[in-house]
Motif scaffolding. Structure first.
Motif, PDB file in Angstrom:
ATOM      1  N   SER A 173     -18.888  -1.772   7.097  1.00 15.46           N
ATOM      2  CA  SER A 173     -17.990  -0.700   7.508  1.00 15.46           C
ATOM      3  C   SER A 173     -18.712   0.641   7.504  1.00 15.46           C
ATOM      4  O   SER A 173     -19.784   0.800   6.915  1.00 15.46           O
TER       5      SER A 173
ATOM      6  N   PRO B 268      -9.168   3.677   5.199  1.00 11.20           N
ATOM      7  CA  PRO B 268     -10.285   3.149   4.398  1.00 11.20           C
ATOM      8  C   PRO B 268     -10.046   3.225   2.897  1.00 11.20           C
ATOM      9  O   PRO B 268     -10.539   2.378   2.146  1.00 11.20           O
TER      10      PRO B 268
ATOM     11  N   ILE C  96      -8.115   0.106   1.984  1.00  2.00           N
ATOM     12  CA  ILE C  96      -8.966  -1.094   2.007  1.00  2.00           C
ATOM     13  C   ILE C  96      -9.865  -1.136   0.772  1.00  2.00           C
ATOM     14  O   ILE C  96     -10.032  -2.193   0.141  1.00  2.00           O
TER      15      ILE C  96
ATOM     16  N   SER D 242     -16.954  -3.713  -1.039  1.00  7.24           N
ATOM     17  CA  SER D 242     -17.342  -5.021  -0.520  1.00  7.24           C
ATOM     18  C   SER D 242     -18.653  -5.497  -1.135  1.00  7.24           C
ATOM     19  O   SER D 242     -18.809  -6.677  -1.467  1.00  7.24           O
TER      20      SER D 242
ATOM     21  N   VAL E 244     -15.424   1.695   1.235  1.00 12.22           N
ATOM     22  CA  VAL E 244     -15.218   0.301   1.619  1.00 12.22           C
ATOM     23  C   VAL E 244     -16.515  -0.485   1.460  1.00 12.22           C
ATOM     24  O   VAL E 244     -16.520  -1.630   0.975  1.00 12.22           O
TER      25      VAL E 244
ATOM     26  N   TYR F 129     -16.795  -6.713   5.229  1.00 15.13           N
ATOM     27  CA  TYR F 129     -16.477  -5.276   5.205  1.00 15.13           C
ATOM     28  C   TYR F 129     -17.629  -4.431   4.674  1.00 15.13           C
ATOM     29  O   TYR F 129     -17.518  -3.201   4.649  1.00 15.13           O
TER      30      TYR F 129
ATOM     31  N   LEU G 288     -13.829 -10.862   3.346  1.00 15.68           N
ATOM     32  CA  LEU G 288     -13.930  -9.621   2.568  1.00 15.68           C
ATOM     33  C   LEU G 288     -15.363  -9.127   2.480  1.00 15.68           C
ATOM     34  O   LEU G 288     -15.619  -7.917   2.466  1.00 15.68           O
TER      35      LEU G 288
ATOM     36  N   TYR H 130       0.818  -1.222   0.000  1.00 17.73           N
ATOM     37  CA  TYR H 130       0.000   0.000   0.000  1.00 17.73           C
ATOM     38  C   TYR H 130       0.846   1.263   0.000  1.00 17.73           C
ATOM     39  O   TYR H 130       0.381   2.323  -0.417  1.00 17.73           O
TER      40      TYR H 130
ATOM     41  N   VAL I  92      -6.028  -5.109   2.997  1.00 11.30           N
ATOM     42  CA  VAL I  92      -7.294  -5.262   3.725  1.00 11.30           C
ATOM     43  C   VAL I  92      -6.993  -5.751   5.139  1.00 11.30           C
ATOM     44  O   VAL I  92      -6.961  -6.960   5.401  1.00 11.30           O
ATOM     45  N   HIS I  93      -6.773  -4.802   6.037  1.00 14.88           N
ATOM     46  CA  HIS I  93      -6.615  -5.118   7.461  1.00 14.88           C
ATOM     47  C   HIS I  93      -6.832  -3.830   8.241  1.00 14.88           C
ATOM     48  O   HIS I  93      -6.774  -2.718   7.678  1.00 14.88           O
TER      49      HIS I  93
END
Length: 763
Positions: free
Chosen positions: A451, A416, A419, A460, A456, A448, A445, A373, A410-411
């Motif tokens: 969220s 955001p 992600i 998702s 995000v 999410y 996944l 990232y 993605v963690h």
């Protein structure tokens, strides 16, 4: 023919323009004078070859004179063009700038007078492009080359000239292919060991690529040989040549915008602005109208010269070998190229892999190290990854890449935006190869979607919706959706290596049949032959035999099989008297079932009849798409579900792709906006800000307030006394008039008081 009696002083060497005029009028009468000047030119040329600075001005005058009258004496001046070409090619560095310009201009003049051919001219001009230091002369040479090739291919393709020019461009690129690969990063950008010959070969290759791109862009060349020339430049040792060739295939010609600025038409808006400011005259109006007409003609000519029918990526010769060479170049010289150059290579390689369905498995191992990232230009890298995946890519190779994306992007430890970009990248990869996803990772996944960030949630939900359509069996039962849960058989994608079943029907063909039947009943006649020919315009049509009508009639007669079935049913035992009511009900239900079966059979025979009795034209398919969109719109308005809305959106997107030019393949590739997803509010650029300002100015006056100008009987602005009444008291106290009253002497105050009393008495 006798020569007129003219004084010999007019025929001196110092009066070459007059002699040139006389020779053009009567070449035979002044042949002796021409031979005298020719002998003088031969002697001056030998001196000039030894010492170019001596008598250079006189030599230029003689060359211009001989170029003007060369067509009058073709035998005597047969070697004159070769003299100029040899002088330019062998002694170019020692010539003065004025001499170079004069020699090149006269050589072009000889081509315009058909004294030499285009191939002879271009053989001289091509080597001069990388050696010329003057930008004006270089622009003149480039325009001359392009205009000469365009004129030769104006009425019909001049294959002889095109093959010769393409061979020259190939040789210009191939001269430096054996050199060491020079990167564009650090010390390897300009190594000290590079000599002048290596630099010159790089400049020649650069000009070859630029000219090939210009000829493709103007629509003069649109064949595979042009693409092969630029494809060869992708593997040149010089990174600048590689970059120019890569930009050609990627469709971004940013490097050529500055070079083509001088070829743009007049600035119409600037002319109109100057017209409003300057004095209005009739001549100014005529000039403005003439410039506007020229701009319209140029715009129309540019639209006609575009040939988007065959994109460059589709015309590549042996795409598999080309892609493998690109990957080898990217992997071997990874430390020599900068990140921007490596991204260009990755983008081109991914587009070729996606367009031709190539399997270069080492590319996925190479790109994994850039999937972080915090990596610069990570959206472009994710776009390259997504574009390289297709239905024939092995899922085993993509599973580690998807895991790496999920682990890096993605963690909870990232923002955001990161992600959303990670989930969008995974979605684009899985859209092309659904089997690369694991069930546990997919369930994580999909969670999410709860969220708080909108980007995000959208990413998702997009991934969830994708697997609801392609493989709902990988989702939990409560996440599959209404349609997949109610379906009898779970929808699963085809296993890797399997192909779809053969097409047995054209979807929505019954709508087209109903429309044609309605047109026949309203018009009373069938489709005219002229309309049929117009529908096939631009297509090659094979002759149609009349046997199809008889065959189709035979298929329609098969519907009488239903009577035979009724006869066979009547042979059964008759029902008992006590069960007549039940038997009657059963017969009614059986009749309904048989009727539904017959209607379904009629639908099938109707579709097959239209498909076998009529050859559908491209216009029919376009009409079929419009009818399907109309039917889907009516279904949505009638309260259709989400599947109906998605079907309508897919049909509208298909129509946009059909209406869009086939040459621009931007719709088939992924953009960085698809990876980043929707953002809250991006910073507006200049055009967006100006559009917002103009939108806010609608419905109001240009400047100032309308109170004093519109609300009075006679429109005018407010007076200074009216403005002074509304001033704040602190401004009035600090004004010069108030301070002057405070500092006034007793004598001044008495004068003002006496004048006030006199005015009061008079009133």
């Amino acid at each position: 023919m006798e020569r007129q009696n003219i004084s010999r002083g007019a025929l001196l060497a110092s009066n070459l323009p007059q002699l040139q005029n006389l020779i053009k009028r009567d070449p035979l009468a002044y042949r002796e004078e021409f031979l005298q000047q020719w002998n003088h030119y031969e002697s001056i040329r030998k001196i000039f070859e030894i010492n170019p600075d001596e008598q250079a001005h006189h030599f230029r005058q003689l060359v211009s004179f001989l170029s003007q009258v060369a067509q009058c004496y073709p035998k005597e001046t047969a070697d004159f063009p070769s003299h100029i070409s040899t002088l330019l090619l062998e002694s170019y560095s020692s010539l003065s700038p004025d001499t170079r310009k004069t020699l090149i201009q006269n050589l072009v003049m000889l081509r315009n007078k058909n004294v030499i051919t285009s191939i002879e001219l271009l053989k001289t001009l091509f080597p001069l492009l990388p050696r010329t230091t003057s930008s004006a002369l270089r622009t003149f040479i480039r325009k001359t080359i392009l205009s000469d090739i365009r004129t030769a291919n104006l009425k019909a393709k001049n294959h002889k000239l095109n093959r010769a020019v393409q061979a020259m461009l190939f040789s210009m690129i191939e001269r430096g292919m054996d050199g060491e690969v020079l990167g564009d990063k650090g010390k390897l950008r300009a190594p000290p060991a590079a000599n002048n010959a290596t630099k010159q070969s790089g400049d020649e290759a650069m000009w070859a690529v630029v000219l090939a791109k210009e000829l493709w862009k103007k629509g003069i060349w649109n064949d595979s040989k042009t693409v092969s020339i630029v494809a060869l430049g992708c593997f040149h040792p010089f990174a600048k040549v590689q970059s120019a060739a890569l930009h050609f295939f990627l469709g971004s010609d940013d490097e050529d915008e500055q070079e083509s600025e001088d070829e743009e038409g007049p600035d119409v808006k600037g002319l109109q602005h100057r017209r409003e400011i300057n004095k209005k005259t009739r001549s100014g109006d005529k000039k403005l109208m003439k410039s506007m007409k020229a701009a319209k003609r140029k715009e129309k000519r540019n639209a006609e010269t575009k040939t988007p029918n065959f994109p460059a990526l589709q015309l590549l010769n042996d795409p598999q070998s080309f892609g493998e060479k690109l990957y080898d170049n990217l992997n071997r010289y990874d430390k020599r190229f900068s990140l921007d150059h490596k991204i260009l290579l990755m983008q081109l390689l991914s587009r070729i892999m996606g367009a031709h369905k190539l399997c270069i498995l080492g590319f996925y191992t190479y790109i994994v190290k850039y999937l972080a990232y915090h990596q610069l230009h990570i959206p472009a890298i994710l776009v390259s990854l997504a574009q390289s995946v297709h239905s024939l890519t092995p899922p085993d190779v993509l599973m580690p890449v998807v895991r790496k994306l999920a682990a890096e992007f993605v963690h909870p430890g990232v923002g955001p935006e990161v992600i959303a970009a990670g989930i969008n990248g995974i979605r684009e990869v899985c859209r092309r190869q659904p089997w690369c996803m694991e069930e546990d990772l997919l369930s994580d996944l999909v969670e999410y979607r709860k969220s708080r960030d909108k980007g995000v949630v959208t990413a998702s939900r997009g991934l969830l919706q994708l697997y609801r359509e392609v493989n709902p069996g990988m989702l939990k039962k409560r996440e599959r959706g209404k349609e997949a849960s109610m379906a009898k058989k779970s929808i699963e994608p085809l296993p890797f290596g399997h192909v779809t079943d053969t097409v047995a029907n054209i979807e929505g063909l019954e709508l087209l049949e109903d429309h044609l039947e309605k047109m026949r009943t309203e018009g009373g006649e069938g489709v005219n032959e002229e309309d049929e020919e117009a529908a096939w315009e631009g297509w090659e049509v094979a002759s149609d035999s009349s046997n199809s009508d008889s065959e189709s009639d035979g298929w329609i007669n098969v519907e009488s099989d239903g009577d035979d079935l009724e006869i066979t049913d009547s042979e059964d035992e008759s029902p008992k008297k006590g069960n007549r009511k039940n038997s009657a009900k059963d017969d009614a239900t059986d009749d309904e079932k048989d009727g539904s079966k017959l209607t379904a059979a009629e639908e099938i025979t109707r579709v097959s009849t239209l498909a076998t009795t009529k050859i559908l034209t491209p216009a029919d398919f376009a009409l079929l798409n419009d009818l399907r969109i109309k039917a889907a719109t009516e279904a949505v308005q009638a309260g259709g579900g989400s599947s109906t809305k998605r079907k309508l959106a897919a049909l509208e997107a298909n129509r946009k792709l059909m209406n869009k030019d086939a040459g621009t393949m931007s719709e088939t590739f992924v953009s960085e906006g698809d990876i980043l997803g929707p953002r809250k509010k991006t910073k507006m650029d200049y055009e967006e800000r100006m559009a917002s300002i103009q939108k806010g100015r609608e419905g109001r006056e240009k400047f100032g307030s309308a109170r004093g100008k519109k609300k009075k009987e006679t429109p005018s602005s407010s007076t200074n006394r009216e403005k002074a009444r509304n001033k704040p008291i602190m401004m009035i106290m600090a004004s010069g008039a108030v301070r002057g009253k405070k500092k006034a002497s007793l004598r001044d105050k008495q004068k003002k008081l006496r004048a006030h009393l006199d005015r009061a008495k008079k009133s």
